[in-house]
Design a protein around this motif. Structure first.
Motif, short mmCIF file in Angstrom:
data_model
loop_
_atom_site.label_atom_id
_atom_site.label_comp_id
_atom_site.label_asym_id
_atom_site.label_seq_id
_atom_site.Cartn_x
_atom_site.Cartn_y
_atom_site.Cartn_z
N VAL A 345 0.83 -1.20 0.00
CA VAL A 345 0.00 0.00 0.00
C VAL A 345 0.87 1.25 0.00
O VAL A 345 2.02 1.23 0.45
CB VAL A 345 -0.95 0.04 1.22
CG1 VAL A 345 -1.84 -1.18 1.23
CG2 VAL A 345 -0.17 0.16 2.52
N TYR A 346 0.30 2.31 -0.53
CA TYR A 346 0.93 3.64 -0.46
C TYR A 346 0.26 4.38 0.68
O TYR A 346 -0.95 4.58 0.69
CB TYR A 346 0.72 4.38 -1.78
CG TYR A 346 1.31 5.77 -1.82
CD1 TYR A 346 2.65 5.96 -2.17
CD2 TYR A 346 0.54 6.88 -1.51
CE1 TYR A 346 3.20 7.24 -2.21
CE2 TYR A 346 1.08 8.16 -1.56
CZ TYR A 346 2.40 8.33 -1.90
OH TYR A 346 2.94 9.59 -1.94
N ARG A 347 1.09 4.81 1.66
CA ARG A 347 0.57 5.47 2.86
C ARG A 347 1.49 6.60 3.28
O ARG A 347 2.67 6.40 3.53
CB ARG A 347 0.43 4.46 4.01
CG ARG A 347 -0.08 5.04 5.32
CD ARG A 347 -0.04 4.01 6.43
NE ARG A 347 -0.94 2.89 6.19
CZ ARG A 347 -1.00 1.82 6.98
NH1 ARG A 347 -0.19 1.72 8.03
NH2 ARG A 347 -1.84 0.83 6.70
N GLU A 348 0.92 7.80 3.32
CA GLU A 348 1.65 8.99 3.79
C GLU A 348 3.00 9.14 3.09
O GLU A 348 4.04 9.36 3.72
CB GLU A 348 1.83 8.93 5.29
CG GLU A 348 0.52 8.95 6.06
CD GLU A 348 0.72 8.87 7.57
OE1 GLU A 348 1.88 8.68 8.01
OE2 GLU A 348 -0.28 8.97 8.29
N GLY A 349 2.97 9.01 1.78
CA GLY A 349 4.15 9.30 0.97
C GLY A 349 5.14 8.17 0.80
O GLY A 349 6.17 8.35 0.16
N LYS A 350 4.85 7.00 1.34
CA LYS A 350 5.77 5.88 1.17
C LYS A 350 4.98 4.58 1.08
O LYS A 350 3.78 4.53 1.40
CB LYS A 350 6.77 5.81 2.32
CG LYS A 350 6.11 5.65 3.69
CD LYS A 350 7.16 5.65 4.79
CE LYS A 350 6.50 5.49 6.17
NZ LYS A 350 7.51 5.50 7.25
N THR A 351 5.63 3.51 0.62
CA THR A 351 4.96 2.22 0.48
C THR A 351 5.22 1.36 1.72
O THR A 351 6.28 1.43 2.35
CB THR A 351 5.45 1.47 -0.77
OG1 THR A 351 6.87 1.27 -0.68
CG2 THR A 351 5.12 2.26 -2.02
N GLU A 352 4.22 0.55 2.04
CA GLU A 352 4.33 -0.41 3.14
C GLU A 352 3.77 -1.74 2.66
O GLU A 352 2.85 -1.77 1.84
CB GLU A 352 3.57 0.06 4.37
CG GLU A 352 4.13 1.31 5.02
CD GLU A 352 3.44 1.63 6.34
OE1 GLU A 352 2.91 0.68 6.96
OE2 GLU A 352 3.42 2.80 6.74
N THR A 353 4.31 -2.82 3.20
CA THR A 353 3.82 -4.16 2.87
C THR A 353 3.19 -4.79 4.10
O THR A 353 3.82 -4.84 5.16
CB THR A 353 4.96 -5.06 2.35
OG1 THR A 353 5.55 -4.46 1.19
CG2 THR A 353 4.44 -6.43 1.99
#
Length: 479
Positions: A345-353
């Protein structure tokens, strides 16, 4: 000399092209028809309809003519009008295994009390009729799986790879159009990936003639493999005008496998509400391109347990890039229930898995429960912002709008009809619960979000808006 060699070369190329064209389009489709027709079946369904208790439909109930028409009915058939009536309908299907499994459309056999299968007779052969029972149905893709008990192994056809079907490829439709019996029509693939109304739609459009009665019949490629199930037509008069739709075999085959094993479908469930990412939303969130699926709400379920949040943009699911909401729904639905998948996901300017263990969509639909964000009840104020007249929710407003007590935010009192907000569908009574992916419960909080977006150089602000409890994101320009 060179000119003669060049002309000879051109002639040779033209001859080769003609040979290849002849190979691509056979002179006759008869060999293909002979090969596949024994597996194509006609389907007749019978439904018992309860009889009428009086002359309804002839005269209004209570009319002074009611007794007259009742006496007329009695003289011309006694109480036949009160007896159950039998209604018949016709459709098509095809055998997929020698032990008698048959695929057709759900709408062909829906509500039927009896189903009879007629097999292709061949030249000079008697009609062969067998009763069928329903193994399972899937209204979402309009597919049904039937079973007959035959005295000998049946001829059958296999599914092909519908993803390899190209626009312009030759296809053949077989079935029972308008009750005329076994019939064949030929055409080409006119378009791919057509969507009609369902979440799992993946239709092949063809100009091969499809009429009433063809429903449930197979669409063959030139190798004799089924690449589609003929399902619908687009027509102003009910007849074929060259726009027919066949559900792609790669969708059907997965449904059939589940119906055969479980008697029902078992689709993966992620447990989020989503919307497409348009260019304005992408710009407001700092995304380079408008792609992915934007989460608007996370009710109780797999995604909430895994830590997904409203405002996340799903970019990848189980290693597959997510183009839009439609692709995500289909990919999730085709994934095994209970499987743990990686979601980027894209969250607050960065990607997370994150890792999500999928639930079952059918169970979720039966239980269907949503939860909304909690909040407080602030003081009432009003202000004009972004083309909107905005106020803070009060208990009185919640009662007037039939809003849940746990919904908090800013109420849109009115919308300037000349504004972008009006063009994007915002209306009085909508509730803004988030701005810039943060909760807002006061006018000052919304103004702070606007200032923060402007200071960050953003041209638009992302709002989470609820209408009748349904959430969606809207990006409004700040300039």
């Amino acid at each position: 000399m060179w000119r003669m060699l060049w002309l000879a070369g051109v002639s040779l190329v033209m001859v080769l092209m003609q040979v290849l064209t002849a190979q691509a389009r056979p002179e006759s489709l008869a060999p293909l028809a002979d090969k596949v027709s024994p597996a194509v079946v006609n389907i007749t369904t019978t439904t018992v309809i309860e009889g009428r208790t009086g002359p309804q439909g002839i005269v209004p109930e209570g009319s002074p003519f009611e007794d007259f028409f009742r006496e007329f009915q009695d003289r011309n058939g006694g109480d036949n009008g009160n007896r159950p009536q039998r209604s018949s309908a016709l459709g098509s299907g095809f055998v997929i295994s020698e032990d008698g499994y048959i695929v057709t459309n759900n709408h062909v056999i829906a509500d039927a009390d009896e189903i009879e299968i007629e097999f292709f007779p061949g030249d000079g052969q008697p009609r062969k009729l067998l009763p069928a029972k329903v193994i399972g149905t899937d209204p979402n893709t309009d597919i049904a799986l039937l079973k007959v008990e035959a005295p000998a192994p049946l001829k059958f056809v296999t599914f092909g790879d519908s993803d390899t079907a190209r626009v312009g490829d030759w296809v053949v439709a077989m079935g029972n159009p308008l009750g005329q019996g076994f019939s064949l029509s030929a055409g080409i693939v006119s378009a791919r990936n057509r969507e009609l109304s369902g979440s799992y739609d993946d239709y092949i459009q063809t100009d091969a003639a499809i009429n009433r009665g063809n429903s449930g019949g197979p669409l063959f490629n030139m190798d004799g493999n089924v690449v589609g199930v003929n399902t619908a037509i687009l027509s102003p008069n009910g007849g074929s005008i060259g726009i027919g739709f066949s559900m792609a075999s790669n969708v059907v085959s997965k449904v059939v496998e589940q119906l055969k094993e479980f008697g029902e479908t078992r689709r993966g469930w992620l447990g989020v509400r989503i919307q497409d990412v348009d260019t304005d939303v992408a710009e407001a969130m700092g995304l380079d391109t408008a792609k992915g699926a934007l989460i608007t709400d996370v009710p109780e379920g797999p995604s909430k347990e895994a830590g997904l949040l409203a405002g996340d943009v799903i970019l990848s699911f189980d290693g597959t890039e997510v183009a839009d909401t439609r692709s995500l729904v289909r990919t999730v639905g085709n994934t095994e229930v209970g499987k743990t998948v990686r979601v980027v996901v894209y969250r607050e300017g960065k990607t997370e898995t994150l890792k999500v263990t999928l639930g079952r969509r059918e169970d979720a639909e039966r239980q269907s429960g949503d939860s909304d964000d909690d909040g407080a009840d602030p003081d009432v104020t009003e202000k004009e912002l972004l083309g909107l007249s905005i106020g803070v929710l009060t208990d009185k407003m919640r009662n007037e709008l039939n809003l849940s007590a746990d919904i908090d935010g800013l109420i849109i009192l009115s919308v300037n009809e000349a504004s972008e907000a009006w063009e994007k569908g915002l209306r009085g009574g909508d509730v803004i619960t988030e701005a810039g992916q943060q909760k807002v419960a006061s006018i000052s909080a919304l103004e702070a979000r606007i200032s923060e977006a402007e200071e960050a150089g953003r041209k638009s602000l992302l709002l989470l808006v609820r209408r009748n409890g349904e959430p969606r994101f809207v990006a409004l320009n700040l300039q």
